[in-house]
Enzyme design. Structure first.
Site, PDB file in Angstrom:
ATOM      1  N   LYS A 177      27.574   8.196  20.280  1.00 50.58           N
ATOM      2  CA  LYS A 177      27.875   9.491  19.652  1.00 50.58           C
ATOM      3  C   LYS A 177      29.292   9.469  19.092  1.00 50.58           C
ATOM      4  O   LYS A 177      30.207   8.937  19.749  1.00 50.58           O
ATOM      5  CB  LYS A 177      27.724  10.597  20.711  1.00 50.58           C
ATOM      6  CG  LYS A 177      27.863  12.014  20.180  1.00 50.58           C
ATOM      7  CD  LYS A 177      27.617  13.023  21.300  1.00 50.58           C
ATOM      8  CE  LYS A 177      27.719  14.463  20.834  1.00 50.58           C
ATOM      9  NZ  LYS A 177      27.485  15.425  21.939  1.00 50.58           N
TER      10      LYS A 177
ATOM     11  N   SER B 101      24.042  18.902  20.842  1.00 49.91           N
ATOM     12  CA  SER B 101      24.765  18.297  19.746  1.00 49.91           C
ATOM     13  C   SER B 101      24.573  16.785  19.607  1.00 49.91           C
ATOM     14  O   SER B 101      24.895  16.233  18.572  1.00 49.91           O
ATOM     15  CB  SER B 101      26.256  18.596  19.897  1.00 49.91           C
ATOM     16  OG  SER B 101      26.765  17.976  21.064  1.00 49.91           O
TER      17      SER B 101
ATOM     18  N   SER C  34      23.906  19.223  25.651  1.00 45.11           N
ATOM     19  CA  SER C  34      23.863  18.387  24.448  1.00 45.11           C
ATOM     20  C   SER C  34      23.243  17.013  24.598  1.00 45.11           C
ATOM     21  O   SER C  34      22.990  16.347  23.602  1.00 45.11           O
ATOM     22  CB  SER C  34      25.261  18.229  23.866  1.00 45.11           C
ATOM     23  OG  SER C  34      25.555  19.359  23.098  1.00 45.11           O
TER      24      SER C  34
HETATM   25  N1  GLN Z   1      24.775  24.100  22.510  1.00 43.95           N
HETATM   26  C1  GLN Z   1      25.885  24.208  23.392  1.00 43.95           C
HETATM   27  C2  GLN Z   1      27.120  24.583  22.615  1.00 43.95           C
HETATM   28  O1  GLN Z   1      26.997  24.754  21.464  1.00 43.95           O
HETATM   29  C3  GLN Z   1      26.093  22.926  24.140  1.00 43.95           C
HETATM   30  C4  GLN Z   1      26.790  21.885  23.362  1.00 43.95           C
HETATM   31  C5  GLN Z   1      27.141  20.675  24.169  1.00 43.95           C
HETATM   32  O2  GLN Z   1      26.612  20.440  25.250  1.00 43.95           O
HETATM   33  N2  GLN Z   1      28.093  19.919  23.653  1.00 43.95           N
HETATM   34  O3  GLN Z   1      28.186  24.708  23.122  1.00 43.95           O
END
Ligand code: GLN
Length: 486
Positions: A78, A153, A177
């Protein structure tokens, strides 16, 4: 069998037997990237030459009898993790030209094991989102159904593994994410316990919640990749000095003696019927494997989303202050003063969702509001943590859905950020509590989209998660299936 669809376990066996080489395996992944990534947009950077060089080195090591687990295994990373000499954009224009000057701790470990780094994969800008649609460098598409989101994400990580471009991937999980895109793309994802894996070299989003973790094709591969990245690191003060167990040894058949909890708040109104049905099949499967099923209640669940979006945005507003046009990445042209540099660089460099969160977080931390928002949210967080502590006195692991629905079409959450925030309701509690959690493929929707099952356990109890996941896999008969891309 084409090499790029192999699991890590299969590929290691074939390499050990001399049937395939790391160079052939890496070349087959690169060929797949070439064939499908124009459409799927999982990758931001592909390092063809570097990957083939690492694969040659891995083959040489194996010849010398020095192969360790993961030697010669092609993985994607990532774009929130630093790999020395490669871009680390975090999906943001503000870091478009930033080249990482060092390796993240987990990358050092992968390189030491001889893994092959294919490149860096797409993500929501600064890991803020649930669809990967805020990535400034191409939006990954769900390989199971065109026009549908991959989740986020870590969307690029999930797509690269599901679409047979990489055998495994590293992602990060602040509020779901890793688990959510894993669920939407039909792969296995784990957020380890907070403190299990070093975050040195992970670009921070919300430091009290962030964890690095694996996205893989099945549970056995997850155990291997987790093994490789765990361990204490004095450069991350939150990384714990805990013994690292043999995770593969935890994958034993049968659940006799284990108590699996079903938290009723995770099966509340608004849950998609097909998603609920998959989770129920998972519960039956574990019962069949010998587990005792117990009802659990986590009474503070309804406050999770509010608590998370206060804490995460507050921490993000502070972490992202470093992107000021001076230290890293993008600097706006035509600035008249230092303040002008800050204002213009940040206004032009950050996307809309990141700005929204910085504003929210700055507000929550501002004098006069701190007690009402940040402090209150921290106190409720403690209540949520206590719910889990009480739950794990009654059971060894929890089973539930991961998401409220299967993947949805692109664009559908764009005008309503709150609806997207609410879609995180089933994953964020694990981050607030700091516990390990996993998403395991559980079934498919009528439209052919994958649906995952979530497992959660007490702090540093990744072994019970992996054992439960392994038994789910066996009972449900849903192991790794490559997504049907050309
Ligand atoms: N969807 C969540 C957010 O927008 C989690 C994102 C994540 O785990 N990086 O914060």
């Amino acid at each position: 069998m084409s090499l790029n669809t192999m699991t890590i376990v299969q590929a290691e066996k074939a390499m050990a037997a001399g049937e395939i080489s790391a160079v052939e395996l890496t070349a087959s992944c690169l060929k797949q990237i070439e064939a499908v990534d124009g459409r799927l947009s999982a990758f931001i950077t592909v390092d063809e030459e570097g990957a083939l060089g690492q694969a040659r080195e891995a083959d040489a090591r194996r010849k010398r009898g020095e192969a360790r687990p993961l030697c010669g295994i092609p993985v994607s990373i990532k774009d929130v993790l630093c790999v020395k000499g490669m871009g680390a954009t975090c999906g943001s224009k503000i870091l478009e030209h930033f080249i990482a000057p060092y390796d993240a701790a987990v990358i050092e470990k992968l390189k030491a094991a001889g893994a092959v780094i294919l490149g860096k994969v797409a993500m929501d800008e600064f890991a803020m989102g649930s669809t990967s649609e805020t990535c400034a460098f191409g939006v990954p598409e769900n390989p199971w159904l065109a026009g549908h989101v991959a989740g986020g994400s870590s969307g690029g990580s999930a797509v690269s593994v599901a679409a047979s471009e990489a055998l495994a991937s590293l992602g990060s999980d602040t509020g779901g994410s890793i688990r959510q895109p894993a669920s939407l793309c039909g792969v296995t994802g784990m957020k380890p316990t907070y403190g299990r894996v070093s975050r040195y070299g992970l670009i921070a989003y919300a430091s009290s919640l962030d964890q690095v973790g694996p996205l893989c094709r099945d549970t056995a591969d997850t155990a291997l990749l987790l093994q490789a990245i765990c361990g204490h690191d004095r450069r991350d003060s939150t990384s714990m000095e805990m013994p690292v167990p043999d995770f593969t040894a935890a994958l034993t058949d049968g659940m006799k003696g284990a108590r699996i909890g079903v938290p009723k708040e995770y099966f509340a109104e608004g849950l998609d019927e097909e998603v609920a049905a998959v989770a129920r099949r998972g519960i039956e499967a574990l019962a069949k494997a010998g587990a005792e099923i117990v009802d659990i209640s986590l009474p503070h669940m309804p406050y999770c989303v509010a608590v998370y979006y206060l804490l995460a945005t507050a921490e993000a507003s502070s972490n992202l202050a470093r992107f000021d046009g001076v230290h890293y990445g993008f600097r706006a042209d035509g600035c008249q003063s230092l303040i002008d540099v800050y204002e213009k660089s940040r206004s032009q460099g950050f996307g809309a969702e990141v700005k929204r969160r910085i504003l929210l977080g700055t507000y929550a931390l501002s004098a006069g509001y701190y007690d009402a928002y940040y402090k209150k949210a921290s106190q409720v967080r403690t209540l949520i943590q206590e719910d889990f502590t009480a739950a794990f006195k009654q059971c060894d692991a929890l089973i539930s859905p991961v998401t409220t629905s299967p993947a949805w079409p692109f664009g559908s959450g764009q005008d309503d950020p709150l609806a997207l925030y609410l879609s995180d309701i089933l994953t964020i509690s694990a981050n607030l509590a700091g516990i390990p959690a996993m998403s395991v493929p559980g079934g498919f929707s009528g439209t052919g989209l994958p649906i995952g099952i979530q497992l959660q356990a007490g702090h540093f109890n990744e072994e019970i998660l992996l054992k439960t996941a392994h038994n789910l896999e066996r009972e449900l008969g849903i192991g790794w299936r490559p997504a049907p891309v050309a």
